[in-house]
Design an enzyme around this catalytic site. Structure first.
Site, PDB file in Angstrom:
ATOM      1  N   ASP A  46       3.182  -1.835   4.233  1.00  0.00           N
ATOM      2  CA  ASP A  46       2.144  -2.647   4.874  1.00  0.00           C
ATOM      3  C   ASP A  46       0.773  -2.099   4.513  1.00  0.00           C
ATOM      4  O   ASP A  46       0.387  -1.017   4.951  1.00  0.00           O
ATOM      5  CB  ASP A  46       2.310  -2.602   6.399  1.00  0.00           C
ATOM      6  CG  ASP A  46       1.267  -3.455   7.107  1.00  0.00           C
ATOM      7  OD1 ASP A  46       1.524  -4.654   7.322  1.00  0.00           O
ATOM      8  OD2 ASP A  46       0.172  -2.926   7.427  1.00  0.00           O
ATOM      9  N   TYR A  51      -7.949  -1.462   3.654  1.00  0.00           N
ATOM     10  CA  TYR A  51      -7.524  -0.067   3.500  1.00  0.00           C
ATOM     11  C   TYR A  51      -7.961   0.529   2.156  1.00  0.00           C
ATOM     12  O   TYR A  51      -7.868   1.735   1.946  1.00  0.00           O
ATOM     13  CB  TYR A  51      -6.005   0.085   3.644  1.00  0.00           C
ATOM     14  CG  TYR A  51      -5.404  -0.498   4.909  1.00  0.00           C
ATOM     15  CD1 TYR A  51      -6.202  -0.882   5.986  1.00  0.00           C
ATOM     16  CD2 TYR A  51      -4.032  -0.672   5.035  1.00  0.00           C
ATOM     17  CE1 TYR A  51      -5.645  -1.435   7.133  1.00  0.00           C
ATOM     18  CE2 TYR A  51      -3.472  -1.221   6.185  1.00  0.00           C
ATOM     19  CZ  TYR A  51      -4.289  -1.606   7.226  1.00  0.00           C
ATOM     20  OH  TYR A  51      -3.717  -2.158   8.356  1.00  0.00           O
ATOM     21  N   LYS A  76      -3.398  -8.135   3.571  1.00  0.00           N
ATOM     22  CA  LYS A  76      -4.105  -8.939   4.581  1.00  0.00           C
ATOM     23  C   LYS A  76      -5.510  -9.292   4.094  1.00  0.00           C
ATOM     24  O   LYS A  76      -6.133  -8.505   3.368  1.00  0.00           O
ATOM     25  CB  LYS A  76      -4.236  -8.143   5.899  1.00  0.00           C
ATOM     26  CG  LYS A  76      -2.970  -7.402   6.306  1.00  0.00           C
ATOM     27  CD  LYS A  76      -3.100  -6.699   7.644  1.00  0.00           C
ATOM     28  CE  LYS A  76      -1.893  -5.824   7.930  1.00  0.00           C
ATOM     29  NZ  LYS A  76      -1.993  -4.448   7.404  1.00  0.00           N
ATOM     30  N   HIS A 109      -6.043 -10.826   8.922  1.00  0.00           N
ATOM     31  CA  HIS A 109      -6.055  -9.499   9.549  1.00  0.00           C
ATOM     32  C   HIS A 109      -6.484  -9.568  11.025  1.00  0.00           C
ATOM     33  O   HIS A 109      -5.902  -8.903  11.882  1.00  0.00           O
ATOM     34  CB  HIS A 109      -6.991  -8.574   8.744  1.00  0.00           C
ATOM     35  CG  HIS A 109      -6.678  -7.121   8.855  1.00  0.00           C
ATOM     36  ND1 HIS A 109      -6.849  -6.241   7.808  1.00  0.00           N
ATOM     37  CD2 HIS A 109      -6.210  -6.376   9.887  1.00  0.00           C
ATOM     38  CE1 HIS A 109      -6.494  -5.025   8.201  1.00  0.00           C
ATOM     39  NE2 HIS A 109      -6.109  -5.091   9.458  1.00  0.00           N
TER      40      HIS A 109
HETATM   41  N1  LIG Z   1      -3.212  -5.309  11.649  1.00  0.00           N
HETATM   42  C1  LIG Z   1      -4.025  -4.388  12.122  1.00  0.00           C
HETATM   43  O1  LIG Z   1      -5.123  -4.683  12.617  1.00  0.00           O
HETATM   44  C2  LIG Z   1      -3.627  -2.954  12.033  1.00  0.00           C
HETATM   45  C3  LIG Z   1      -4.375  -1.981  12.707  1.00  0.00           C
HETATM   46  C4  LIG Z   1      -3.965  -0.646  12.628  1.00  0.00           C
HETATM   47  C5  LIG Z   1      -2.833  -0.315  11.896  1.00  0.00           C
HETATM   48  N2  LIG Z   1      -2.138  -1.294  11.223  1.00  0.00           N
HETATM   49  C6  LIG Z   1      -0.922  -0.974  10.429  1.00  0.00           C
HETATM   50  O2  LIG Z   1      -0.024  -0.236  11.231  1.00  0.00           O
HETATM   51  C7  LIG Z   1       0.269   1.004  10.574  1.00  0.00           C
HETATM   52  C8  LIG Z   1       0.570   2.092  11.588  1.00  0.00           C
HETATM   53  O3  LIG Z   1      -0.499   2.247  12.508  1.00  0.00           O
HETATM   54  P1  LIG Z   1      -1.475   3.522  12.529  1.00  0.00           P
HETATM   55  O4  LIG Z   1      -1.583   4.079  11.169  1.00  0.00           O
HETATM   56  O5  LIG Z   1      -2.734   3.084  13.193  1.00  0.00           O
HETATM   57  O6  LIG Z   1      -0.799   4.554  13.545  1.00  0.00           O
HETATM   58  P2  LIG Z   1       0.654   5.122  13.905  1.00  0.00           P
HETATM   59  O7  LIG Z   1       1.663   4.761  12.885  1.00  0.00           O
HETATM   60  O8  LIG Z   1       0.915   4.763  15.327  1.00  0.00           O
HETATM   61  O9  LIG Z   1       0.365   6.694  13.878  1.00  0.00           O
HETATM   62  C9  LIG Z   1       0.018   7.353  12.701  1.00  0.00           C
HETATM   63  C10 LIG Z   1      -0.312   8.803  13.065  1.00  0.00           C
HETATM   64  O10 LIG Z   1       0.866   9.459  13.570  1.00  0.00           O
HETATM   65  C11 LIG Z   1       1.153  10.601  12.749  1.00  0.00           C
HETATM   66  N3  LIG Z   1       2.617  10.648  12.613  1.00  0.00           N
HETATM   67  C12 LIG Z   1       3.413   9.747  11.986  1.00  0.00           C
HETATM   68  N4  LIG Z   1       4.697  10.117  12.086  1.00  0.00           N
HETATM   69  C13 LIG Z   1       4.726  11.287  12.762  1.00  0.00           C
HETATM   70  C14 LIG Z   1       5.776  12.163  13.158  1.00  0.00           C
HETATM   71  N5  LIG Z   1       7.046  11.891  12.870  1.00  0.00           N
HETATM   72  N6  LIG Z   1       5.438  13.270  13.857  1.00  0.00           N
HETATM   73  C15 LIG Z   1       4.140  13.542  14.162  1.00  0.00           C
HETATM   74  N7  LIG Z   1       3.112  12.745  13.808  1.00  0.00           N
HETATM   75  C16 LIG Z   1       3.407  11.623  13.119  1.00  0.00           C
HETATM   76  C17 LIG Z   1       0.457  10.369  11.418  1.00  0.00           C
HETATM   77  O11 LIG Z   1       0.085  11.600  10.836  1.00  0.00           O
HETATM   78  P3  LIG Z   1       0.163  11.944   9.252  1.00  0.00           P
HETATM   79  O12 LIG Z   1      -0.156  10.707   8.473  1.00  0.00           O
HETATM   80  O13 LIG Z   1      -0.892  13.001   9.117  1.00  0.00           O
HETATM   81  O14 LIG Z   1       1.541  12.453   8.975  1.00  0.00           O
HETATM   82  C18 LIG Z   1      -0.794   9.599  11.874  1.00  0.00           C
HETATM   83  O15 LIG Z   1      -1.783  10.490  12.369  1.00  0.00           O
HETATM   84  C19 LIG Z   1      -0.996   1.264   9.759  1.00  0.00           C
HETATM   85  O16 LIG Z   1      -0.828   2.247   8.777  1.00  0.00           O
HETATM   86  C20 LIG Z   1      -1.254  -0.121   9.207  1.00  0.00           C
HETATM   87  O17 LIG Z   1      -0.368  -0.398   8.134  1.00  0.00           O
HETATM   88  C21 LIG Z   1      -2.515  -2.599  11.291  1.00  0.00           C
END
Ligand SMILES: NC(=O)c1ccc[n+]([C@@H]2O[C@H](COP(=O)([O-])OP(=O)(O)OC[C@H]3O[C@@H](n4cnc5c(N)ncnc54)[C@H](OP(=O)(O)O)[C@@H]3O)[C@@H](O)[C@H]2O)c1
Length: 274
Positions: A46, A51, A76, A109
């Protein structure tokens, strides 16, 4: 090799239920990150124009060289490219950076409601779908009132609504609305951007199953029926987050996680972002 279960979209295509999110992965690191994920068994990535890592994602995909139909790639259109013609141009740019002939899923998005152009933007997505350039189309961050309008004024029902969703924001009413309209709910920030790590309730459930808090939360998403896209750049965590298909949360675990829901967002309210 373990693979993710699939869910079927309302257009008949299938989406791997667990994918890798790459928000905030720098372009220079994206190829390595995607390569690690694909080698660990992920088949769903994704990304988004916002990004600024579509080129790196594309490089990672081409390095691993899997058959295209084994992969599911989402990108997106960002808020500054709303409008029919502008969205078609933005899509071309994304496709070029990814180095692909089509994407599996193209999303609006954010609704950016003050611009009031998400209907014409959706018309562009309908064209991309008709032309086979986006196999499925969907939205992100749409409240139910945005979806009400979209469904009333356009022809294609979105396949996906990708929203912020985690134990502190379980989005019950959005999930119920999506389910009633044949739309799959996809969870962004599924780990609440790391808040899940070190949480007492989740740690206790994890200890019971011999799993980490992150694995417990990802398992919770899977059992709820969400598409889920945890992000990590850390190879060990990328693999850990995919190692969730051989245990099950029980009814007490699910009830304990349900009690964490406080309606707290980590991101913006969709009505407040232009
Ligand atoms: N549509 C939208 O508006 C929107 C908005 C936000 C996000 N997104 C999508 O959703 C995806 C996920 O959301 P997100 O990136 O905001 O946050 P998330 O997946 O909830 O959290 C990511 C964070 O958690 C850490 N992490 C991941 N796995 C871990 C584990 N097993 N143990 C400890 N820490 C862990 C990562 O650290 P490290 O990377 O340092 O390992 C990073 O700091 C995004 O990458 C994007 O593709 C979409």
């Amino acid at each position: 090799m373990t693979i993710s279960p699939f869910l079927t979209l309302n257009d008949g295509h299938r989406i791997p239920q667990l994918g890798l999110g790459v928000y905030k992965v720098p372009d220079a690191a994206a190829a390595d990150t995607v390569q690690v994920a694909l080698e660990a068994g992920y088949r769903h990535i994704d990304t988004a124009a916002l990004y600024e890592n579509e080129a790196g994602v594309g490089e990672g995909i081409s390095r691993v060289g899997l058959p295209r139909n084994d992969l599911f790639v989402t990108t997106k259109v960002w808020n500054d490219r709303h409008g029919y013609d502008e969205t078609l141009r933005a899509f071309d740019e994304s496709l070029g950076k990814l180095g692909l002939d089509f994407v599996d899923l193209y999303l609006i998005h954010w609704p950016a409601p003050r611009q009031d152009r998400y209907i014409e933007t959706w018309r562009a997505l309908e064209k991309l779908r008709a032309d086979g350039l986006a196999r499925s189309i969907g939205v992100s961050n749409f409240h139910t009132h945005h979806l009400d309008r979209l469904l009333a004024e356009t022809d294609v029902v979105p396949a996906i609504n990708q929203v912020e969703l985690h134990p502190w924001l379980a989005q019950e009413s959005v999930r119920a609305y999506d389910a009633a309209h044949g739309i799959l709910t996809e969870a962004w920030s599924p780990l609440a951007r790391g808040r899940a790590i070190g949480n007492e309730t989740l740690d206790a459930i994890g200890a019971k199953h011999g799993r980490s808090a992150a694995q417990v939360v990802i398992r919770w998403h899977l059992q709820l029926g969400n598409v889920v896209i945890p992000k990590s750049v850390t190879p060990s965590r990328i693999r850990e987050n995919f190692d969730v298909f051989d245990f099950e949360l029980d009814i007490d675990d699910l009830a304990a996680i349900a009690r964490l829901d406080s309606g707290e967002r980590t991101g913006r309210d969709p009505d407040d972002l232009d």
